[in-house]
Scaffold this motif. Structure first.
Motif, PDB file in Angstrom:
ATOM      1  N   VAL A  14       6.610   3.881  -3.064  1.00 35.42           N
ATOM      2  CA  VAL A  14       5.255   3.363  -2.801  1.00 35.42           C
ATOM      3  C   VAL A  14       4.359   4.469  -2.249  1.00 35.42           C
ATOM      4  N   CYS A 120      -3.908   6.872   2.795  1.00 40.27           N
ATOM      5  CA  CYS A 120      -3.484   6.235   1.554  1.00 40.27           C
ATOM      6  C   CYS A 120      -3.425   7.317   0.477  1.00 40.27           C
ATOM      7  N   HIS A 125      -2.244   3.976  -4.914  1.00 44.59           N
ATOM      8  CA  HIS A 125      -2.881   2.780  -4.359  1.00 44.59           C
ATOM      9  C   HIS A 125      -4.240   2.570  -5.018  1.00 44.59           C
ATOM     10  N   LEU A 190       2.326  -2.985  -5.454  1.00 44.59           N
ATOM     11  CA  LEU A 190       0.884  -2.952  -5.717  1.00 44.59           C
ATOM     12  C   LEU A 190       0.341  -4.315  -6.122  1.00 44.59           C
ATOM     13  N   ASN A 194      -2.693  -6.408  -4.362  1.00 47.64           N
ATOM     14  CA  ASN A 194      -3.872  -6.739  -5.151  1.00 47.64           C
ATOM     15  C   ASN A 194      -4.092  -8.238  -5.307  1.00 47.64           C
ATOM     16  N   ARG A 212      -0.146   0.843   6.226  1.00 43.68           N
ATOM     17  CA  ARG A 212      -0.308  -0.384   5.443  1.00 43.68           C
ATOM     18  C   ARG A 212      -1.770  -0.819   5.364  1.00 43.68           C
ATOM     19  N   GLU A 215      -3.316   1.260   2.737  1.00 43.32           N
ATOM     20  CA  GLU A 215      -2.812   0.928   1.398  1.00 43.32           C
ATOM     21  C   GLU A 215      -3.500  -0.330   0.879  1.00 43.32           C
ATOM     22  N   TYR A 216      -3.614  -1.345   1.748  1.00 38.97           N
ATOM     23  CA  TYR A 216      -4.356  -2.543   1.364  1.00 38.97           C
ATOM     24  C   TYR A 216      -5.823  -2.195   1.119  1.00 38.97           C
ATOM     25  N   CYS A 219      -6.837  -0.785  -2.146  1.00 40.78           N
ATOM     26  CA  CYS A 219      -6.812  -1.773  -3.231  1.00 40.78           C
ATOM     27  C   CYS A 219      -7.923  -2.816  -3.077  1.00 40.78           C
ATOM     28  N   GLU A 272     -12.265  -0.253   0.985  1.00 42.09           N
ATOM     29  CA  GLU A 272     -11.951   0.613  -0.153  1.00 42.09           C
ATOM     30  C   GLU A 272     -12.860   1.834  -0.186  1.00 42.09           C
TER      31      GLU A 272
END
Length: 299
Positions: A14, A120, A125, A190, A194, A212, A215-216, A219, A272
């Motif tokens: 990941v 990230c 990602h 992923l 998503n 984390r 990473e979120y 997305c 994002e």
């Protein structure tokens, strides 16, 4: 620059921090030779074989074997400070790179230190354009060995479900339940992010910042994490990240935002954009490489 890179394959599928960091450094034209950290006892022989310019101990709590000295500069990395940090570790390093701001502030006068925030990796990602069919998701250990209450996550998720929330949990140690799942990686990882409306980052007040939430964010999925000052060094309160102080606060905010999907979507878009602007691993390496180059000049 030739780097002998001692690490492990944790979260490799990941694009966890150690993989992203090594890969990004290689894209800058540097030679990175990976060595499993289990081979640290043979570090002198490996250094003689590969003739590196620097040695990076890129795994939390990894130190030189007792009594070993090297001609090459040794850069230590703390990816989970302050969990694994002990002062005696500093004797192993010519410089130290930490993910924890208080550790950086405390020891920057004792040896060269660099504050390397979590990140990230937009090579992996990214948005997938999937419908958000999961109200909330948590990806991580069910029982955290560094929490005072190791079952804090299990207990909190159980309370949320009892209070009517749908929480999908993924990772090692989750008990058998229709909404509990084992570890996920690669595309499955992923897809869950998503498909989520919100990511749960259940932490203790002293917990280091996990990647984390980024990473979120990469997305377009907002995260709610424990309210800690360091969070707001990275993301803006309420417009890019949500935080909670206790269970009632967590429950109240989840209820509100799940009932206001437009606001939740806006926070995801903002997160994002912020991640893309400031928190991709390429930004970290832009700052890290001049720091380690200077360490090499000091030797």
């Amino acid at each position: 620059m030739k780097i002998l890179y001692f690490s492990n394959d944790h979260a490799w599928e990941v694009f966890g921090t150690t993989r992203s960091l090594a890969t990004e450094v290689e894209t800058r034209g540097h030679e990175v030779t990976f060595c499993d950290q289990a081979r640290i006892k043979k570090i002198k022989k490996l250094a003689a074989k590969h003739d590196p310019d620097q040695i990076w101990l890129a795994s939390s709590a990894l130190t030189l074997p007792k009594g070993v000295t090297l001609d090459e500069p040794v850069i230590g990395f703390g990816f989970s400070d302050p969990y694994y940090f002990t002062e005696d570790r500093l004797d192993s390093y010519d410089a130290y790179v930490t993910n924890h701001y208080e550790t950086f502030e405390k020891y920057r006068d004792e040896l060269p230190c660099f504050y390397n925030q979590t990140a990230c990796d937009f090579r992996f990602h990214a948005r997938m354009g999937l419908p958000r069919e999961i109200d909330s998701s948590l990806i991580g250990l069910a029982g955290h060995p560094r929490f005072d209450d190791k079952n804090y996550r299990k207990t909190t998720v159980g309370r949320l479900r009892t209070d009517g929330f749908s929480v999908q949990a993924y990772g090692p140690g989750w008990p058998k339940h229709a909404m509990n799942h084992g570890p996920i990686a690669g595309e499955s990882f992923l897809r869950v992010i998503n498909q989520s409306k919100i990511g749960l980052d259940l932490q203790y007040p002293f917990s280091p910042l996990a990647h984390r939430m980024l990473e979120y964010g990469a997305c377009g999925t907002p995260t709610i994490t424990r309210d800690r000052p360091e969070v707001f060094r990275m993301l803006d309160r309420d417009s890019e990240v949500l935080t909670y102080t206790d269970y009632d606060d967590l429950k109240g905010k989840l209820k509100y935002y799940l009932e206001h999907p437009d606001e939740l979507e806006a926070i995801g878009r903002n997160a994002e954009a912020r991640c893309r602007r400031d928190h991709d691993v390429s930004r970290r390496v832009d700052a890290l490489l001049p720091f380690v180059a200077d360490i090499g000049k000091r030797r």
